[in-house]
Design a protein around this motif. Structure first.
Motif, short mmCIF file in Angstrom:
data_model
loop_
_atom_site.label_atom_id
_atom_site.label_comp_id
_atom_site.label_asym_id
_atom_site.label_seq_id
_atom_site.Cartn_x
_atom_site.Cartn_y
_atom_site.Cartn_z
N ASP A 1 30.38 46.49 23.46
CA ASP A 1 29.08 47.01 24.02
C ASP A 1 29.12 48.38 24.78
OD1 ASP A 1 27.58 44.82 23.26
OD2 ASP A 1 28.30 43.61 24.85
N LYS A 2 29.69 49.40 23.95
CA LYS A 2 29.62 50.51 24.62
C LYS A 2 29.47 51.52 23.40
CE LYS A 2 32.69 49.95 28.57
NZ LYS A 2 33.76 50.47 29.30
N PRO A 3 28.58 52.65 23.61
CA PRO A 3 28.14 53.21 24.61
C PRO A 3 26.83 52.30 25.36
CG PRO A 3 27.52 54.58 22.86
CD PRO A 3 28.48 53.32 22.40
N GLN A 4 26.49 51.36 24.50
CA GLN A 4 25.62 50.45 25.00
C GLN A 4 25.55 49.19 24.40
OE1 GLN A 4 22.16 53.12 23.78
NE2 GLN A 4 21.34 51.54 22.46
N LYS A 5 24.55 48.13 24.83
CA LYS A 5 24.66 46.80 24.33
C LYS A 5 24.60 46.89 22.81
CE LYS A 5 23.74 42.22 25.52
NZ LYS A 5 24.90 41.86 25.21
N GLY A 6 25.50 46.03 22.05
CA GLY A 6 25.27 46.01 20.74
C GLY A 6 26.02 47.19 19.71
N LEU A 7 26.46 48.20 20.56
CA LEU A 7 27.24 49.29 19.72
C LEU A 7 28.58 49.38 20.18
CD1 LEU A 7 24.47 52.10 20.53
CD2 LEU A 7 24.74 50.67 18.49
N GLU A 8 29.38 49.96 19.28
CA GLU A 8 30.75 50.43 19.38
C GLU A 8 30.95 51.76 19.06
OE1 GLU A 8 33.23 47.73 17.23
OE2 GLU A 8 31.93 47.87 15.47
N TYR A 9 32.06 52.32 19.58
CA TYR A 9 32.23 53.78 19.12
C TYR A 9 33.81 53.87 18.69
CZ TYR A 9 34.49 54.57 23.70
OH TYR A 9 35.10 54.65 24.65
#
Length: 178
Positions: A65-73
């Motif tokens: 959940d980074k950089p926002q909810k539901g995302l990955e980097y």
């Protein structure tokens, strides 16, 4: 450079990166963003350029959940593909199966081979080449060529460029990579 009757060494073409590149979100399912050490978007460009995608709904690992909810980097040059990317055939399986190069830091160039400058190993549309056996008539009699139809899959190399600013600078790491 001539090496042998069957080998020639070619110079790798130069590749210039578009520094303002960011994929069209209507076509690509990722974006390139600078992410800081806390895992948040850094609009000043001081963080690491990272591949940002939606978390997998079928994967066994939990979403950061980074950089926002539901995302990955991913700030690394390579990373593991999601099951969805594998099923949708958007995972390049390069440099190893179920992994891909980070498109925010790299670019790939297809290198094809030709002997005469007109006929390429990948065919006219990179689907390969086909040779169809034919039936010939000679003096009124049927003569069959004893050859089967053949299809040769496209053969080419993919050369991956990494932006120079992501090269290792540590001499010990460079020595290990040789």
């Amino acid at each position: 450079n001539y090496i042998s009757p069957t080998r020639v060494e070619c110079t790798v073409p130069e590749f210039m990166f578009n520094q303002e590149f960011n994929p069209d979100p209507t076509v690509a399912f990722y974006r390139c963003q600078y992410i800081n050490a806390m895992g948040l978007v850094d609009s000043s460009g001081a963080g690491n350029l990272s591949y940002v995608r939606q978390c997998s709904t079928t994967s066994l690992y939990s979403c950061p959940d980074k950089p926002q909810k539901g995302l990955e980097y991913f700030p690394s040059v390579t990373f593991r593909c999601t099951p969805e990317e594998i099923l949708n055939m958007t995972c390049s399986n390069s440099p190893e199966p179920f992994y891909m190069f980070n498109p925010c830091m790299t670019a790939e160039v297809l290198v094809e081979v030709t002997n005469d400058g007109e006929h390429y190993s990948g065919g006219a549309d990179l689907t390969g080449t086909s040779i169809i056996s034919t039936v010939r008539y000679l003096d009124g009699r049927k003569v069959y060529n004893n050859y089967k139809n053949t299809t040769t899959i496209a053969t080419f190399a993919v050369y991956t460029y990494i932006q120079p600013k992501y090269f290792y600078a540590n001499p010990d790491i460079l020595f290990m990579e040789k």
